[in-house]
Design a protein around this motif. Structure first.
Motif, PDB file in Angstrom:
ATOM      1  N   UNK A   1      24.424  52.596  37.061  1.00  0.00           N
ATOM      2  CA  UNK A   1      24.104  51.966  38.284  1.00  0.00           C
ATOM      3  C   UNK A   1      24.186  50.354  37.849  1.00  0.00           C
ATOM      4  N   UNK A   2      23.423  50.028  36.901  1.00  0.00           N
ATOM      5  CA  UNK A   2      23.248  48.673  36.691  1.00  0.00           C
ATOM      6  C   UNK A   2      24.457  47.979  36.383  1.00  0.00           C
ATOM      7  N   UNK A   3      25.297  48.751  35.401  1.00  0.00           N
ATOM      8  CA  UNK A   3      26.734  48.336  34.716  1.00  0.00           C
ATOM      9  C   UNK A   3      27.497  48.230  35.911  1.00  0.00           C
ATOM     10  N   UNK A   4      27.551  49.089  37.064  1.00  0.00           N
ATOM     11  CA  UNK A   4      28.106  48.840  38.086  1.00  0.00           C
ATOM     12  C   UNK A   4      27.993  47.864  38.917  1.00  0.00           C
ATOM     13  N   UNK A   5      26.630  47.377  39.474  1.00  0.00           N
ATOM     14  CA  UNK A   5      26.220  46.530  40.143  1.00  0.00           C
ATOM     15  C   UNK A   5      26.582  45.130  39.445  1.00  0.00           C
ATOM     16  N   UNK A   6      26.230  44.938  38.257  1.00  0.00           N
ATOM     17  CA  UNK A   6      26.486  43.701  37.521  1.00  0.00           C
ATOM     18  C   UNK A   6      28.057  43.362  37.772  1.00  0.00           C
ATOM     19  N   UNK A   7      28.934  44.367  37.714  1.00  0.00           N
ATOM     20  CA  UNK A   7      30.213  43.907  37.660  1.00  0.00           C
ATOM     21  C   UNK A   7      30.809  43.749  39.032  1.00  0.00           C
ATOM     22  N   UNK A   8      30.181  44.477  40.282  1.00  0.00           N
ATOM     23  CA  UNK A   8      30.487  44.051  41.602  1.00  0.00           C
ATOM     24  C   UNK A   8      29.979  42.595  41.933  1.00  0.00           C
ATOM     25  N   UNK A   9      28.945  42.492  41.631  1.00  0.00           N
ATOM     26  CA  UNK A   9      28.245  41.181  41.793  1.00  0.00           C
ATOM     27  C   UNK A   9      28.788  40.011  41.303  1.00  0.00           C
ATOM     28  N   UNK A  10      29.438  40.022  39.920  1.00  0.00           N
ATOM     29  CA  UNK A  10      30.024  38.903  39.504  1.00  0.00           C
ATOM     30  C   UNK A  10      31.355  38.836  39.898  1.00  0.00           C
ATOM     31  N   UNK A  11      31.953  39.764  40.158  1.00  0.00           N
ATOM     32  CA  UNK A  11      33.453  39.884  40.756  1.00  0.00           C
ATOM     33  C   UNK A  11      33.630  39.032  41.835  1.00  0.00           C
ATOM     34  N   UNK A  12      32.417  39.539  42.920  1.00  0.00           N
ATOM     35  CA  UNK A  12      32.494  38.768  44.302  1.00  0.00           C
ATOM     36  C   UNK A  12      32.231  37.358  44.068  1.00  0.00           C
ATOM     37  N   UNK A  13      31.249  36.922  43.116  1.00  0.00           N
ATOM     38  CA  UNK A  13      30.771  35.420  43.137  1.00  0.00           C
ATOM     39  C   UNK A  13      32.125  34.600  42.555  1.00  0.00           C
ATOM     40  N   UNK A  14      32.639  35.239  41.687  1.00  0.00           N
ATOM     41  CA  UNK A  14      33.951  34.630  40.873  1.00  0.00           C
ATOM     42  C   UNK A  14      35.274  34.448  42.092  1.00  0.00           C
ATOM     43  N   UNK A  15      35.314  35.502  42.816  1.00  0.00           N
ATOM     44  CA  UNK A  15      36.408  35.312  43.950  1.00  0.00           C
ATOM     45  C   UNK A  15      35.961  34.446  45.214  1.00  0.00           C
ATOM     46  N   UNK A  16      34.618  34.585  45.322  1.00  0.00           N
ATOM     47  CA  UNK A  16      34.208  33.542  46.204  1.00  0.00           C
ATOM     48  C   UNK A  16      34.422  31.995  46.179  1.00  0.00           C
ATOM     49  N   UNK A  17      34.128  31.857  44.601  1.00  0.00           N
ATOM     50  CA  UNK A  17      34.259  30.509  44.199  1.00  0.00           C
ATOM     51  C   UNK A  17      35.819  29.882  44.125  1.00  0.00           C
ATOM     52  N   UNK A  18      36.792  31.051  43.626  1.00  0.00           N
ATOM     53  CA  UNK A  18      38.039  30.501  43.901  1.00  0.00           C
ATOM     54  C   UNK A  18      38.637  30.553  45.228  1.00  0.00           C
ATOM     55  N   UNK A  19      38.239  31.420  46.220  1.00  0.00           N
ATOM     56  CA  UNK A  19      38.781  31.461  47.406  1.00  0.00           C
ATOM     57  C   UNK A  19      38.192  29.950  48.119  1.00  0.00           C
ATOM     58  N   UNK A  20      37.103  29.633  47.817  1.00  0.00           N
ATOM     59  CA  UNK A  20      36.464  28.449  48.555  1.00  0.00           C
ATOM     60  C   UNK A  20      37.108  27.183  48.053  1.00  0.00           C
ATOM     61  N   UNK A  21      37.652  27.336  46.662  1.00  0.00           N
ATOM     62  CA  UNK A  21      38.190  26.195  45.928  1.00  0.00           C
ATOM     63  C   UNK A  21      39.701  26.006  46.838  1.00  0.00           C
ATOM     64  N   UNK A  22      40.524  27.023  46.926  1.00  0.00           N
ATOM     65  CA  UNK A  22      41.619  27.031  47.471  1.00  0.00           C
ATOM     66  C   UNK A  22      41.825  26.467  48.897  1.00  0.00           C
TER      67      UNK A  22
END
Length: 465
Positions: A278-299
């Motif tokens: 569960x921890x591994x899964x949550x870490x990955x989904x959390x980081x992925x959303x942060x990354x795509x959020x930053x990229x989408x806001x930049x564009x």
């Protein structure tokens, strides 16, 4: 000769001096390995059940440390996005608010939120009474560790308000409101969702707090901003918004990175146990959303404003984190990427829309935490899946995975209920505080800066305002 020896000594000392940013996680890892080895070898007679409790406790406490450190992130973020004449005031608010939250949550908050009672609020456990029942907290982690972890969440809700009302609110007014928010309002709605309340019984799901924490803070901030009005100089004679630049985007960026780090504890720590899958899964989904959020806001900001605005990139990352908080355990990685990207787009337009509607939020807290908190809440009803390797209990499958509209409607109803209560409570609280103490500083004090008018100091000696 002496100077050369001194420089050599300093170089040698710097090599062996501990780097505490590395030592703290390393110490936790060593502790976990040591405990595991001791139990495996049978030393000290540790049973597997006792080992599990020990490891769960270490994980929850360590995650709590990360969430607590988010206070530093909020302090840096808010201070940098505001003017330097108000820097000490914002730092003081962010420092004191956790102390206020600690006392308020200890006296009433934890009991109202997790104490056994009825479907609306808890009725036992005030002052963390160990004889009270907290049956909604089914983890075997010791009660005091659970309290510390949940306290860090409560402090976050109050901190969200700080940035939105910055640069014109009276220090005392903010402190009193934070006491009421953490001591009464936040725990009551939290009980509905996490404490065995009526929304939990209805099937509303919010894993780590898109609604419970972030939207509550956003609603309280929205009411406060509405009553305070906009800052002097924010709008021209035609009502068009004018840019008021933050004084230090370096520390704002640092604040964003600290919050990004702390969010791993915020989301993954909500497992309340050391569950590797569960921890591994949550870490990955959390980081992925942060990354795509930053990229989408930049564009989005690049296309909309013709420039990739750094403040929008920062808020894009945070928007993705807020949005994934409610569903991080219930969605796959691709869904997390989509959720974060949509949040990054939404936050740019939300900040601009609120600005044009004369809702003056210096740091974009309402857009990040309220608007994207709503998106994160309904995302549960759209993207949730039955991921058996990650959780045994959770929401119905989302609309996009054949689950129909039921979970989505429950999510909308739950968010609306929490938002309405928080807005009404905040409105009454702000109005009463305003009548007794006043909410806003005078025009002269605002022009001078709250550092001098409220605290009699300045954050930076030798600089202008």
């Amino acid at each position: 000769m002496f100077q050369q020896k001194l420089k050599k000594f300093k170089r040698e000392k710097s090599i062996i001096s501990p780097n505490w940013t590395i030592c703290l996680p390393l110490a936790v890892i060593i502790m976990l390995v040591s405990v595991s080895s001791a139990a495996a070898q049978g030393t000290d007679g540790i049973t597997p059940e006792e080992l599990k409790v020990i490891l769960d406790t270490i994980w929850v406490v360590f995650a709590g440390f990360l969430v607590f450190f988010m206070n530093a992130g909020f302090a840096m973020l808010e201070t940098g996005l505001c003017r330097r004449k108000n820097a000490a005031n914002i730092l003081a608010k962010n420092l004191l608010v956790f102390a206020i939250s600690t006392v308020a949550y200890w006296i009433t908050g934890f009991a109202l939120m997790f104490g056994d009672g009825n479907s609306v609020l808890g009725t036992q456990g005030f002052f963390l009474n160990p004889m009270a029942n907290f049956s909604s907290l089914d983890s075997e982690v010791p009660l005091k560790a659970k309290f510390f972890f949940q306290l860090a969440f409560a402090g976050t809700a109050a901190t969200i308000v700080s940035g939105a009302v910055a640069e014109r609110i009276k220090f005392l007014a903010f402190i009193i409101f934070s006491l009421l928010l953490v001591g009464i309002s936040y725990p009551i709605t939290g009980h509905w969702v996490w404490g065995g309340g009526w929304l939990q019984s209805l099937g509303f799901w919010d894993f780590a707090g898109s609604t419970v924490v972030h939207s509550v803070g956003g609603c309280a901030a929205l009411v406060g901003v509405g009553l305070l009005g906009w800052r002097i100089g924010k709008y021209d004679e035609n009502g068009q918004p004018l840019g008021i630049a933050g004084h230090n985007l370096s520390i704002s960026t640092l604040g964003c990175l600290i919050l990004w780090l702390g969010w791993f504890g915020f989301n993954a720590g909500s497992t309340m146990k050391a569950d590797p899958d569960a921890i591994s899964h949550i870490l990955l989904t959390t980081n992925m959303a942060a990354a795509t959020g930053g990229i989408a806001a930049t564009i989005t900001s690049w296309l909309y404003f013709s420039k990739p605005d750094l403040s929008m990139i920062i808020n894009g990352v945070l928007a993705g984190l807020v949005a994934i908080t409610g569903s991080c355990r219930f969605v796959n990685t691709f869904s997390a990427a989509v959720i974060g990207a949509i949040a990054g787009i939404v936050v740019v337009f939300s900040v601009d829309f609120l600005d044009r509607k004369k809702i003056d939020d210096p740091v974009g807290a309402i857009s990040v935490h309220l608007v994207c908190g709503f998106w994160g809440t309904i995302a549960v009803g759209l993207f949730s899946q039955e991921l058996e390797e990650v959780y045994s209990q959770g929401p119905l499958e989302g609309l996009f995975f054949g689950g129909g509209f039921k979970q989505l409607l429950i999510q909308i109803w739950g968010f609306s209920s929490v938002a309405i209560f928080t807005i009404l409570f905040s409105l009454v609280s702000w109005l009463v505080i305003g009548r007794i103490f006043g909410l806003r500083v005078s025009k002269e004090e605002e022009r001078e800066g709250l550092d001098w008018s409220e605290h009699g100091i300045e954050a930076y000696r030798g600089f202008g305002k």
